[in-house]
Scaffold this active site. Structure first.
Site, PDB file in Angstrom:
ATOM      1  N   GLY A   1      48.404 -10.478  67.188  1.00 54.69           N
ATOM      2  CA  GLY A   1      47.497 -11.423  66.550  1.00 54.69           C
ATOM      3  C   GLY A   1      46.479 -10.855  65.587  1.00 54.69           C
ATOM      4  O   GLY A   1      46.131 -11.504  64.603  1.00 54.69           O
TER       5      GLY A   1
ATOM      6  N   ASP B   1      41.911 -10.742  67.526  1.00 53.52           N
ATOM      7  CA  ASP B   1      41.923 -11.974  66.742  1.00 53.52           C
ATOM      8  C   ASP B   1      41.043 -13.044  67.385  1.00 53.52           C
ATOM      9  O   ASP B   1      40.256 -13.699  66.710  1.00 53.52           O
ATOM     10  CB  ASP B   1      43.351 -12.495  66.537  1.00 53.52           C
ATOM     11  CG  ASP B   1      44.131 -12.702  67.821  1.00 53.52           C
ATOM     12  OD1 ASP B   1      43.659 -12.315  68.911  1.00 53.52           O
ATOM     13  OD2 ASP B   1      45.255 -13.240  67.752  1.00 53.52           O
TER      14      ASP B   1
ATOM     15  N   ASP C   1      39.200 -15.519  74.258  1.00 57.49           N
ATOM     16  CA  ASP C   1      39.258 -16.812  74.921  1.00 57.49           C
ATOM     17  C   ASP C   1      38.565 -16.688  76.283  1.00 57.49           C
ATOM     18  O   ASP C   1      37.356 -16.835  76.368  1.00 57.49           O
ATOM     19  CB  ASP C   1      40.736 -17.201  75.050  1.00 57.49           C
ATOM     20  CG  ASP C   1      40.958 -18.656  75.379  1.00 57.49           C
ATOM     21  OD1 ASP C   1      40.194 -19.207  76.177  1.00 57.49           O
ATOM     22  OD2 ASP C   1      41.918 -19.243  74.850  1.00 57.49           O
TER      23      ASP C   1
ATOM     24  N   GLY D   1      38.253 -13.896  77.869  1.00 60.18           N
ATOM     25  CA  GLY D   1      37.590 -12.595  77.875  1.00 60.18           C
ATOM     26  C   GLY D   1      38.201 -11.619  78.865  1.00 60.18           C
ATOM     27  O   GLY D   1      37.885 -10.427  78.834  1.00 60.18           O
TER      28      GLY D   1
ATOM     29  N   LYS E   1      35.638 -18.034  71.821  1.00 56.57           N
ATOM     30  CA  LYS E   1      35.466 -19.346  72.453  1.00 56.57           C
ATOM     31  C   LYS E   1      34.462 -19.196  73.593  1.00 56.57           C
ATOM     32  O   LYS E   1      34.847 -18.940  74.742  1.00 56.57           O
ATOM     33  CB  LYS E   1      36.805 -19.851  73.001  1.00 56.57           C
ATOM     34  CG  LYS E   1      37.839 -20.166  71.958  1.00 56.57           C
ATOM     35  CD  LYS E   1      39.101 -20.701  72.628  1.00 56.57           C
ATOM     36  CE  LYS E   1      40.183 -21.027  71.665  1.00 56.57           C
ATOM     37  NZ  LYS E   1      41.406 -21.507  72.350  1.00 56.57           N
TER      38      LYS E   1
END
Length: 179
Positions: free
Chosen positions: A48, A103, A106, A108, A134
């Protein structure tokens, strides 16, 4: 609005290329200031982060090196929180300034495990640079020194991010369209 379809899902524009490039340049400038007189090693997380890592290095005006590792914790559009695969780091990072380039962070949990593994290799410093974070999804304490955007809990594709292998090649970032 230009919708795209990846596999069986429809996505709508979320962050445009121009916004991404501004954010990446700002991160690169900050890293260049923080690492002036140093020689950092960037470790990009595949697959990513390849676009973000490439653009980031173009905006960092200090001597640096780059390598890549492969970590995976996604199954479709859901983060499993468990690292499924890792391609070993070949470089010796002991005493080096290291920046782990991701990238998206989320839960973590993947980054937490990666940071713990890299810390055992005794780098001089170890930081995270992530294009997307996030915060509402984080399940652990994680210090992300360099971040481009904080985004809500939405699934995104484009600019290196994928849905089951597809969608990485879009220059913009798209979010899953709400039905």
């Amino acid at each position: 609005m230009n919708y795209i379809t990846v596999h069986d899902k429809t996505f709508q524009p979320f962050i445009y290329e121009a916004e991404i490039q501004i954010a990446v340049s700002k991160i690169g400038e900050r890293i260049a200031q923080d690492y002036a007189g140093k020689h950092p090693l960037f470790i990009g997380v595949l697959n990513g982060a390849f676009m973000f890592c490439s653009d980031l290095l173009k905006s960092v005006d200090v001597p640096c090196e780059v390598t890549f590792v492969r970590l995976s914790s996604y199954d479709g559009i859901t983060s499993t929180g468990e690292v499924r695969s890792i391609v070993s780091l070949q470089e010796d990072i002991e005493g080096r300034d290291v920046i782990l380039v991701e990238d998206i962070v989320d839960t973590g949990l993947t980054m937490q495990k990666a940071m713990a593994s890299l810390s055992e290799l005794k780098p001089s410093s170890l930081e995270i640079a992530s294009l997307l974070v996030k915060p509402d999804c984080l399940q652990c304490e994680l210090d992300i020194k360099y971040k481009g955007f904080e985004i809500p809990e939405k699934f995104v594709v484009g600019y290196g991010l994928d849905y089951d292998g597809l969608g990485r090649n879009f220059k913009d970032i798209y979010q899953l369209k709400q039905e």
